[in-house]
Scaffold this motif. Sequence first.
Motif, PDB file in Angstrom:
ATOM      1  N   TYR A  51       0.817  -1.207   0.000  1.00  0.00           N
ATOM      2  CA  TYR A  51       0.000   0.000   0.000  1.00  0.00           C
ATOM      3  C   TYR A  51       0.853   1.259   0.000  1.00  0.00           C
ATOM      4  O   TYR A  51       2.058   1.219   0.229  1.00  0.00           O
ATOM      5  N   SER A  52       0.196   2.375  -0.309  1.00  0.00           N
ATOM      6  CA  SER A  52       0.896   3.661  -0.324  1.00  0.00           C
ATOM      7  C   SER A  52       0.957   4.284   1.060  1.00  0.00           C
ATOM      8  O   SER A  52       1.471   5.381   1.213  1.00  0.00           O
ATOM      9  N   ALA A  53       0.416   3.591   2.056  1.00  0.00           N
ATOM     10  CA  ALA A  53       0.478   3.990   3.462  1.00  0.00           C
ATOM     11  C   ALA A  53      -0.296   5.266   3.757  1.00  0.00           C
ATOM     12  O   ALA A  53       0.003   5.961   4.728  1.00  0.00           O
ATOM     13  N   GLN A  54      -1.298   5.591   2.953  1.00  0.00           N
ATOM     14  CA  GLN A  54      -2.166   6.713   3.284  1.00  0.00           C
ATOM     15  C   GLN A  54      -3.254   6.200   4.211  1.00  0.00           C
ATOM     16  O   GLN A  54      -4.061   5.347   3.836  1.00  0.00           O
ATOM     17  N   LEU A  55      -3.285   6.729   5.427  1.00  0.00           N
ATOM     18  CA  LEU A  55      -4.165   6.227   6.482  1.00  0.00           C
ATOM     19  C   LEU A  55      -5.115   7.347   6.894  1.00  0.00           C
ATOM     20  O   LEU A  55      -4.819   8.152   7.771  1.00  0.00           O
ATOM     21  N   GLU A  56      -6.257   7.381   6.234  1.00  0.00           N
ATOM     22  CA  GLU A  56      -7.268   8.408   6.478  1.00  0.00           C
ATOM     23  C   GLU A  56      -8.443   7.819   7.260  1.00  0.00           C
ATOM     24  O   GLU A  56      -8.805   6.654   7.081  1.00  0.00           O
ATOM     25  N   ARG A  57      -9.054   8.643   8.087  1.00  0.00           N
ATOM     26  CA  ARG A  57     -10.259   8.228   8.798  1.00  0.00           C
ATOM     27  C   ARG A  57     -11.481   8.278   7.885  1.00  0.00           C
ATOM     28  O   ARG A  57     -11.543   9.098   6.967  1.00  0.00           O
ATOM     29  N   PHE A  58     -12.448   7.412   8.163  1.00  0.00           N
ATOM     30  CA  PHE A  58     -13.770   7.620   7.587  1.00  0.00           C
ATOM     31  C   PHE A  58     -14.371   8.869   8.223  1.00  0.00           C
ATOM     32  O   PHE A  58     -14.016   9.281   9.321  1.00  0.00           O
ATOM     33  N   ARG A  59     -15.322   9.465   7.521  1.00  0.00           N
ATOM     34  CA  ARG A  59     -15.906  10.727   7.950  1.00  0.00           C
ATOM     35  C   ARG A  59     -17.304  10.507   8.511  1.00  0.00           C
ATOM     36  O   ARG A  59     -17.876   9.413   8.413  1.00  0.00           O
ATOM     37  N   ALA A  60     -17.872  11.542   9.081  1.00  0.00           N
ATOM     38  CA  ALA A  60     -19.180  11.410   9.724  1.00  0.00           C
ATOM     39  C   ALA A  60     -20.221  10.856   8.764  1.00  0.00           C
ATOM     40  O   ALA A  60     -21.064  10.024   9.136  1.00  0.00           O
ATOM     41  N   ALA A  61     -20.177  11.292   7.487  1.00  0.00           N
ATOM     42  CA  ALA A  61     -21.169  10.828   6.512  1.00  0.00           C
ATOM     43  C   ALA A  61     -21.100   9.323   6.286  1.00  0.00           C
ATOM     44  O   ALA A  61     -22.104   8.702   5.900  1.00  0.00           O
ATOM     45  N   PRO A 110      -9.082  20.352   7.688  1.00  0.00           N
ATOM     46  CA  PRO A 110      -9.811  21.528   8.193  1.00  0.00           C
ATOM     47  C   PRO A 110     -11.321  21.329   8.266  1.00  0.00           C
ATOM     48  O   PRO A 110     -11.993  22.010   9.039  1.00  0.00           O
ATOM     49  N   LEU A 111     -11.862  20.396   7.467  1.00  0.00           N
ATOM     50  CA  LEU A 111     -13.311  20.202   7.435  1.00  0.00           C
ATOM     51  C   LEU A 111     -13.808  19.286   8.553  1.00  0.00           C
ATOM     52  O   LEU A 111     -14.977  19.373   8.931  1.00  0.00           O
ATOM     53  N   GLU A 112     -12.963  18.405   9.078  1.00  0.00           N
ATOM     54  CA  GLU A 112     -13.316  17.569  10.228  1.00  0.00           C
ATOM     55  C   GLU A 112     -12.073  17.398  11.094  1.00  0.00           C
ATOM     56  O   GLU A 112     -11.502  16.313  11.186  1.00  0.00           O
ATOM     57  N   PRO A 113     -11.628  18.468  11.733  1.00  0.00           N
ATOM     58  CA  PRO A 113     -10.380  18.385  12.508  1.00  0.00           C
ATOM     59  C   PRO A 113     -10.580  17.639  13.822  1.00  0.00           C
ATOM     60  O   PRO A 113     -11.661  17.646  14.405  1.00  0.00           O
ATOM     61  N   ASP A 114      -9.524  16.985  14.267  1.00  0.00           N
ATOM     62  CA  ASP A 114      -9.489  16.374  15.589  1.00  0.00           C
ATOM     63  C   ASP A 114      -8.230  16.889  16.282  1.00  0.00           C
ATOM     64  O   ASP A 114      -7.124  16.438  15.981  1.00  0.00           O
ATOM     65  N   PRO A 115      -8.371  17.838  17.204  1.00  0.00           N
ATOM     66  CA  PRO A 115      -7.185  18.409  17.853  1.00  0.00           C
ATOM     67  C   PRO A 115      -6.347  17.384  18.610  1.00  0.00           C
ATOM     68  O   PRO A 115      -5.170  17.633  18.875  1.00  0.00           O
ATOM     69  N   GLU A 116      -6.938  16.234  18.958  1.00  0.00           N
ATOM     70  CA  GLU A 116      -6.202  15.221  19.716  1.00  0.00           C
ATOM     71  C   GLU A 116      -5.608  14.138  18.828  1.00  0.00           C
ATOM     72  O   GLU A 116      -5.029  13.177  19.334  1.00  0.00           O
ATOM     73  N   ALA A 117      -5.734  14.267  17.531  1.00  0.00           N
ATOM     74  CA  ALA A 117      -5.134  13.276  16.639  1.00  0.00           C
ATOM     75  C   ALA A 117      -3.614  13.311  16.781  1.00  0.00           C
ATOM     76  O   ALA A 117      -3.008  14.384  16.713  1.00  0.00           O
ATOM     77  N   PRO A 118      -2.971  12.152  16.972  1.00  0.00           N
ATOM     78  CA  PRO A 118      -1.519  12.130  17.207  1.00  0.00           C
ATOM     79  C   PRO A 118      -0.722  12.154  15.903  1.00  0.00           C
ATOM     80  O   PRO A 118       0.076  11.253  15.624  1.00  0.00           O
ATOM     81  N   PHE A 154     -15.676  -6.766   6.818  1.00  0.00           N
ATOM     82  CA  PHE A 154     -16.748  -6.396   7.743  1.00  0.00           C
ATOM     83  C   PHE A 154     -17.498  -5.133   7.333  1.00  0.00           C
ATOM     84  O   PHE A 154     -18.573  -4.841   7.864  1.00  0.00           O
ATOM     85  N   PHE A 155     -16.988  -4.352   6.380  1.00  0.00           N
ATOM     86  CA  PHE A 155     -17.606  -3.072   6.040  1.00  0.00           C
ATOM     87  C   PHE A 155     -19.031  -3.268   5.496  1.00  0.00           C
ATOM     88  O   PHE A 155     -19.213  -3.981   4.513  1.00  0.00           O
ATOM     89  N   PRO A 156     -20.038  -2.581   6.059  1.00  0.00           N
ATOM     90  CA  PRO A 156     -21.380  -2.621   5.471  1.00  0.00           C
ATOM     91  C   PRO A 156     -21.567  -1.590   4.366  1.00  0.00           C
ATOM     92  O   PRO A 156     -22.529  -1.646   3.605  1.00  0.00           O
ATOM     93  N   SER A 157     -20.663  -0.612   4.286  1.00  0.00           N
ATOM     94  CA  SER A 157     -20.579   0.348   3.192  1.00  0.00           C
ATOM     95  C   SER A 157     -19.107   0.690   3.057  1.00  0.00           C
ATOM     96  O   SER A 157     -18.326   0.485   3.990  1.00  0.00           O
ATOM     97  N   SER A 158     -18.719   1.207   1.885  1.00  0.00           N
ATOM     98  CA  SER A 158     -17.284   1.274   1.609  1.00  0.00           C
ATOM     99  C   SER A 158     -16.640   2.612   1.913  1.00  0.00           C
ATOM    100  O   SER A 158     -15.413   2.729   1.848  1.00  0.00           O
ATOM    101  N   GLY A 159     -17.431   3.661   2.236  1.00  0.00           N
ATOM    102  CA  GLY A 159     -16.833   4.970   2.440  1.00  0.00           C
ATOM    103  C   GLY A 159     -16.211   5.489   1.163  1.00  0.00           C
ATOM    104  O   GLY A 159     -16.200   4.821   0.126  1.00  0.00           O
ATOM    105  N   GLY A 160     -15.649   6.684   1.237  1.00  0.00           N
ATOM    106  CA  GLY A 160     -15.060   7.299   0.064  1.00  0.00           C
ATOM    107  C   GLY A 160     -13.604   7.642   0.248  1.00  0.00           C
ATOM    108  O   GLY A 160     -13.120   8.617  -0.338  1.00  0.00           O
ATOM    109  N   THR A 161     -12.887   6.833   1.039  1.00  0.00           N
ATOM    110  CA  THR A 161     -11.463   7.075   1.235  1.00  0.00           C
ATOM    111  C   THR A 161     -10.772   5.751   1.525  1.00  0.00           C
ATOM    112  O   THR A 161     -11.401   4.693   1.576  1.00  0.00           O
TER     113      THR A 161
END
Length: 534
Positions: A105-115, A161-169, A506-513
Amino acid sequence: MTEPDEASPPEPEIWDAIVIGCGMGGATIGYELARLGRRVLFLEKGLFLHGPKEDPEGPPPGHPAAQDLLRRGRWPLPISGRTSFGPVDFHAPLGCGTGGSTTLYSAQLERFRAADFAPRAWYPDAPDANLPEQWPVTLEQMIPFYRRAEALFGVFGTPDPLEPDPEAPLAPPPAMSARDAALFECFQAAGLHPYRSHVAVEHIGNCLECDEKCPFGCKHDAGYRCLLPALRDHGAMLLARCEAMYLLTEGRRVTGVAAHWRGEELRFHARIVVAAAGAWMTPLLLLRSRSAEWPDGLANASGQVGRNLMLHATDLVTVDPGERLPSAGPRKAITLNDFYDDRGYKLGTFQSVGLRLGAPVIEALLMSATDRDPARWSARGPDFAARAARMAERRFGSANLMATIMEDLPYAENRVIPDPRSGNGMRFDYVYTEELFRRSRLFQRRLVETLSPKMATAIMPFGRNNINYGHVCGTCRFGDDPRTSVLDATNRAHDLDNLYVVDGSFFPSSGGTNPSLTIAANALRVAGIIDRRL
């Protein structure tokens, strides 16, 4: 640390947990269980890639390239199936060996979003998709595990900036190239919200940002970050070149795993069994585990094992700031999510690919398009890819190659099917829907109309088939209703007391990232649940 390439398998015992597969889900959950003091045995079909080099024992008959693929951490046999574009038989971007697909993998590790955790509301025009109203876990429940996964894998980047988490390490990323810095400013001038991609690559020395197995550990894959510490520091054991064939059961309990190792059939027993062989192969393992008690395969009372296959859709886009600027710097530098949920539509992520647009890369992309849609490309002649690549390099040589990642929806007819005539014992069926095509074209239009006033933008012309085979998920979905899902909210099979699945199945939907961070975060969550139950 116990050497995994010993001449004899581990002594018979009842393990706390057997983990099948050492990719993102398997290595992470095995590490966490071992760290918590549990006796863990990893079973891995491929080689031990994170230690002394070893050779496979020989390729399967008729597949002379298999040895080389195994040494490189790749799945040794082509994946066969049928899509809306015709039959396919290709070497998928699928890992085999310690680290699983994270070695590639390219090692891009993004969170799923609220949507992503409330998917049904976004698709009123897709009533036949098997989308749940809600995931059985919430984003708020997942955030602590996202933070732990980001720390475990050493993720670099800046907040979205659109879904920031100030505690993200997040660790500070290296400086961008002059070209990417100019693009970053162009995105901001267009009213967008770019940020530094969340990437688990530590630029040590002359880091190559390897697309395959990293020899130095710059790329934080699941082998380096989870499997090795589990073996070295926490007493876990690994049996490599060991393929799980079927699961052993007594009533509602899985008692162990029957596996092939160096020509022998071995049986291993455990209190808990965790399947993490990937969304192609985990459903095959369950469906292959038929018995008089489980005639339809394990965990399949709902009939959903293998169904709801999702693959994502990806288009490649060139963006050019309009002047030739130095491009030396981290390749995966920029991501933005302004189009993720856009004007009532759920589109997806837009991010740097990490490839320099030279002729060899362009030719490889065209050859990949040929493999996926031969009817479209084969008539153009045998040297078309090379000629087109040379022309494209002259036009796009100073541009950055970026990609969309668009959510694919779950449908029952998109599925993994056992097939003993296939080299892998499976094939797949996949229908590319009109809804996905329309949404892909909408994403392309929105990008061009938004970006073109500030920078030169072009969609790479690879045709309608933009299936992304690198993000396979959904074939053992979790949910609250045992009639429509395979796993419960804890990732335990509804039908069984001690079988868990923690890969992308296990994913019930695939998200967009990118799905990898969500797989890792969920594995940490499930490890805590298993530890308490043990």
